[in-house]
Design a protein around this motif. Structure first.
Motif, PDB file in Angstrom:
ATOM      1  N   ALA A  97      32.022  -1.897 -21.685  1.00  0.00           N
ATOM      2  CA  ALA A  97      30.914  -1.622 -20.754  1.00  0.00           C
ATOM      3  C   ALA A  97      30.251  -0.283 -21.078  1.00  0.00           C
ATOM      4  CB  ALA A  97      31.428  -1.642 -19.319  1.00  0.00           C
ATOM      5  N   ASP A  98      31.068   0.692 -21.468  1.00  0.00           N
ATOM      6  CA  ASP A  98      30.519   2.004 -21.851  1.00  0.00           C
ATOM      7  C   ASP A  98      29.595   1.878 -23.066  1.00  0.00           C
ATOM      8  OD1 ASP A  98      31.163   4.023 -20.099  1.00  0.00           O
ATOM      9  OD2 ASP A  98      32.350   5.153 -21.548  1.00  0.00           O
ATOM     10  N   CYS A 107      37.308  -9.737 -20.081  1.00  0.00           N
ATOM     11  CA  CYS A 107      38.405  -8.783 -19.883  1.00  0.00           C
ATOM     12  C   CYS A 107      38.655  -8.526 -18.403  1.00  0.00           C
ATOM     13  CB  CYS A 107      38.091  -7.448 -20.560  1.00  0.00           C
ATOM     14  SG  CYS A 107      38.120  -7.515 -22.333  1.00  0.00           S
ATOM     15  N   ALA A 108      37.567  -8.367 -17.640  1.00  0.00           N
ATOM     16  CA  ALA A 108      37.698  -8.119 -16.203  1.00  0.00           C
ATOM     17  C   ALA A 108      38.359  -9.313 -15.517  1.00  0.00           C
ATOM     18  CB  ALA A 108      36.322  -7.834 -15.591  1.00  0.00           C
ATOM     19  N   ILE A 158      37.850  -3.153  -8.541  1.00  0.00           N
ATOM     20  CA  ILE A 158      37.577  -2.151  -9.590  1.00  0.00           C
ATOM     21  C   ILE A 158      37.345  -2.833 -10.934  1.00  0.00           C
ATOM     22  CG2 ILE A 158      38.605  -0.271 -10.946  1.00  0.00           C
ATOM     23  CD1 ILE A 158      40.006   0.639  -8.299  1.00  0.00           C
ATOM     24  N   ALA A 159      38.125  -3.870 -11.212  1.00  0.00           N
ATOM     25  CA  ALA A 159      37.947  -4.602 -12.476  1.00  0.00           C
ATOM     26  C   ALA A 159      36.516  -5.126 -12.592  1.00  0.00           C
ATOM     27  CB  ALA A 159      38.959  -5.746 -12.575  1.00  0.00           C
ATOM     28  N   GLN A 160      36.028  -5.695 -11.480  1.00  0.00           N
ATOM     29  CA  GLN A 160      34.660  -6.226 -11.509  1.00  0.00           C
ATOM     30  C   GLN A 160      33.633  -5.099 -11.553  1.00  0.00           C
ATOM     31  OE1 GLN A 160      33.695  -9.389 -12.089  1.00  0.00           O
ATOM     32  NE2 GLN A 160      31.704  -8.361 -12.299  1.00  0.00           N
ATOM     33  N   TYR A 161      33.902  -4.040 -10.796  1.00  0.00           N
ATOM     34  CA  TYR A 161      32.979  -2.900 -10.767  1.00  0.00           C
ATOM     35  C   TYR A 161      32.777  -2.325 -12.171  1.00  0.00           C
ATOM     36  CZ  TYR A 161      31.776   2.038 -10.613  1.00  0.00           C
ATOM     37  OH  TYR A 161      31.214   3.257 -10.897  1.00  0.00           O
ATOM     38  N   VAL A 200      32.656  -3.546 -15.059  1.00  0.00           N
ATOM     39  CA  VAL A 200      31.711  -4.230 -15.948  1.00  0.00           C
ATOM     40  C   VAL A 200      30.329  -4.411 -15.310  1.00  0.00           C
ATOM     41  CG1 VAL A 200      33.484  -5.362 -17.321  1.00  0.00           C
ATOM     42  CG2 VAL A 200      32.611  -6.507 -15.277  1.00  0.00           C
ATOM     43  N   SER A 201      30.196  -4.061 -14.028  1.00  0.00           N
ATOM     44  CA  SER A 201      28.893  -4.233 -13.354  1.00  0.00           C
ATOM     45  C   SER A 201      28.143  -2.921 -13.174  1.00  0.00           C
ATOM     46  CB  SER A 201      29.094  -4.840 -11.952  1.00  0.00           C
ATOM     47  OG  SER A 201      30.018  -5.886 -11.984  1.00  0.00           O
ATOM     48  N   ARG A 202      28.830  -1.782 -13.348  1.00  0.00           N
ATOM     49  CA  ARG A 202      28.253  -0.473 -13.028  1.00  0.00           C
ATOM     50  C   ARG A 202      27.042  -0.149 -13.904  1.00  0.00           C
ATOM     51  NH1 ARG A 202      31.161   3.224 -16.925  1.00  0.00           N
ATOM     52  NH2 ARG A 202      32.199   1.704 -18.226  1.00  0.00           N
ATOM     53  N   ARG A 203      26.244   0.778 -13.383  1.00  0.00           N
ATOM     54  CA  ARG A 203      25.041   1.192 -14.115  1.00  0.00           C
ATOM     55  C   ARG A 203      25.196   2.587 -14.706  1.00  0.00           C
ATOM     56  NH1 ARG A 203      22.337  -1.506 -16.736  1.00  0.00           N
ATOM     57  NH2 ARG A 203      20.612  -0.034 -16.704  1.00  0.00           N
ATOM     58  N   ASN A 204      26.345   3.208 -14.492  1.00  0.00           N
ATOM     59  CA  ASN A 204      26.595   4.506 -15.134  1.00  0.00           C
ATOM     60  C   ASN A 204      28.093   4.747 -15.244  1.00  0.00           C
ATOM     61  OD1 ASN A 204      27.677   5.663 -12.717  1.00  0.00           O
ATOM     62  ND2 ASN A 204      25.612   6.197 -12.034  1.00  0.00           N
TER      63      ASN A 204
END
Lengths: 298, 298
Positions: free
Chosen positions: B224-225, B268-269, B289-292, B294-298
């Motif tokens: 995700a990063d 992976c999540a 948190i696992a879902q967060y 891969v969904s985050r914007r930063n």
């Protein structure tokens, strides 16, 4: 005194070196270059004063447990990491150390930063080895780790390094000089001695006496280092000599004169020895080390 | 799922921030500039993912002991120290981090090195606090310190950083990319989760399941990063965007394409969540948190 201190130091240096060689990640362990860089600085013939102090402090109480050597080596890891980082261009910018080019001169600044970082972690890794639990009480192990952290952190070695950098080219008074050295050099030496005392189960009185001994030799060590920076040659020191004066650093000789500084160092060593008056001959190595510190040529 | 993950993360972030603010050396503690420099980077609005993982992992088993927060914060110290050192000119040479000039841009390279060094020590200092002994078994405390060391050292984060530097501008295969990330990011996340499990006295099965969860989200986090480095703006990221491509770094998007990398992160999540199938609703924050990640914007 019943001990030949030169022989004692040689034997213990070999003991520490042998343990390091046998227990460091073997050559070729990835990441290869990191471990090469760590070995380069760690196995460069250091005097091993800090780990030997841990050993000698433990032996002054009684037979030390097997956990002695990993704990003792941790103090050498911290010391070596601090040298690698101090030598960086962003800090003291030194090209030579222990007679060889400094770590960053060989491996580059980035790898030198990481080698220092990894060495610091390894110090805590070796002290927290779970297999040591068969040998020492976990509570004692936690106390030793706390000593290592206090001695090397913001209120210890790192804090002293910060004060030292800030004091360069500044007029600081003598109390401040003492404060810098007490942190930069003294706190880690103190922690190394106290860790040895904890390993052998020193009682509170012994622990306090060994702490006072450690504070005295820590100061003696720094004064002697300042003196050597003036009187030593590059061959003796394994690094550039007379660098303090060139950098305008305030030192014991610049305050007290060379002769005054030497006298002060000897007084510290004598006081350190007097702290051990209630210890038997098992403390002779500690007594010898106090005298060695102010008599050494490098 | 019974938990509002956004709210949960905000609450726990405030919990961690509040504990840090109350327990860091107070402003004005000497050496003042060192503690300023540490606070500058540490209190710059990080997401606190690692300490929150320690908290959430502990809570997934049962009510955590009071030692939870010092241990959780230790993982943030390690993370922040690694950012300060990574940003140095000798390493990634980044000018912005979390929307502010990087530590060395404000305090200079030497102080940034020392701030990172001191933060690493502080991580071990907080975990070895002797007063925690009233709250957790010393043996557990030693295990937690060992986790922290393994996660952050030569076989963990520092090792991964070395591999990462070596891989820049080099053609490396995908297995090597995975190996780099597993060390650089994965090992510390894994250690943060395992420390939480140890704090709450997880049994061996739970410990293994939480470890597997941690390895999956560690990978998801890195993918995700990499994706965000391509898709994010400087405003969102708080640092320069698209830097990987400019540096010729091999990343998940450069191997799999953007769409492929996003799909991999989600897999992976999902796998991480499936590891927790035998856990009850107390593990919902970990699932969220696992879902967060891969969904985050930063």
């Amino acid at each position: 005194m019943s001990v030949d201190i030169k022989k004692y130091l040689e034997e213990k240096q070999q003991l520490v070196d042998g343990y390091l060689e046998a227990n460091l990640p073997p050559i070729g362990t990835p990441p290869t270059v990191l471990h090469e860089s760590i070995r380069y600085s760690l196995l460069a013939g250091g005097k091993r004063i800090r780990p030997i102090l841990t050993v000698a402090a433990a032996e002054s109480i009684g037979p030390p447990p097997k956990a002695l050597l990993p704990v003792a080596c941790a103090f050498e890891f911290i010391h070596t990491y601090s040298l690698i980082h101090d030598d960086l261009p962003a800090m003291d910018n030194d090209d030579f150390r222990r007679g060889k080019p400094t770590n960053h001169k060989v491996y580059g600044d980035g790898m030198a930063i990481l080698a220092g970082d990894g060495l610091q972690t390894m110090a805590f890794e070796w002290c927290s080895r779970v297999d040591l639990v068969n040998d020492i009480e976990p509570y004692v192990q936690v106390q030793i780790i706390a000593e290592l952290a206090h001695g090397s952190g913001n209120q210890g070695m790192v804090g002293g390094q910060v004060l030292d950098i800030q004091a360069e080219n500044t007029k600081v008074d003598f109390a401040e000089i003492q404060n810098i050295h007490a942190h930069k050099t003294g706190k880690l030496i103190r922690a190394a001695v106290r860790a040895g005392a904890l390993l052998s189960g020193a009682n509170l009185t012994q622990f306090d006496q060994l702490t006072a001994y450690a504070e005295d030799i820590g100061l003696a060590f720094q004064i002697a280092d300042d003196v050597l920076n003036v009187t030593g040659t590059r061959e003796e020191l394994g690094k550039d000599a007379n660098t303090d004066a060139e950098r305008g650093k305030q030192t014991y000789p610049s305050f007290y004169g060379l002769k005054g500084a030497k006298k002060l160092a000897q007084e510290c060593a004598d006081r350190a020895i007097s702290r051990l008056s209630s210890f038997d001959e098992k403390a002779d190595p500690l007594r010898g080390i106090a005298q060695y510190i102010v008599s050494r040529r490098n």
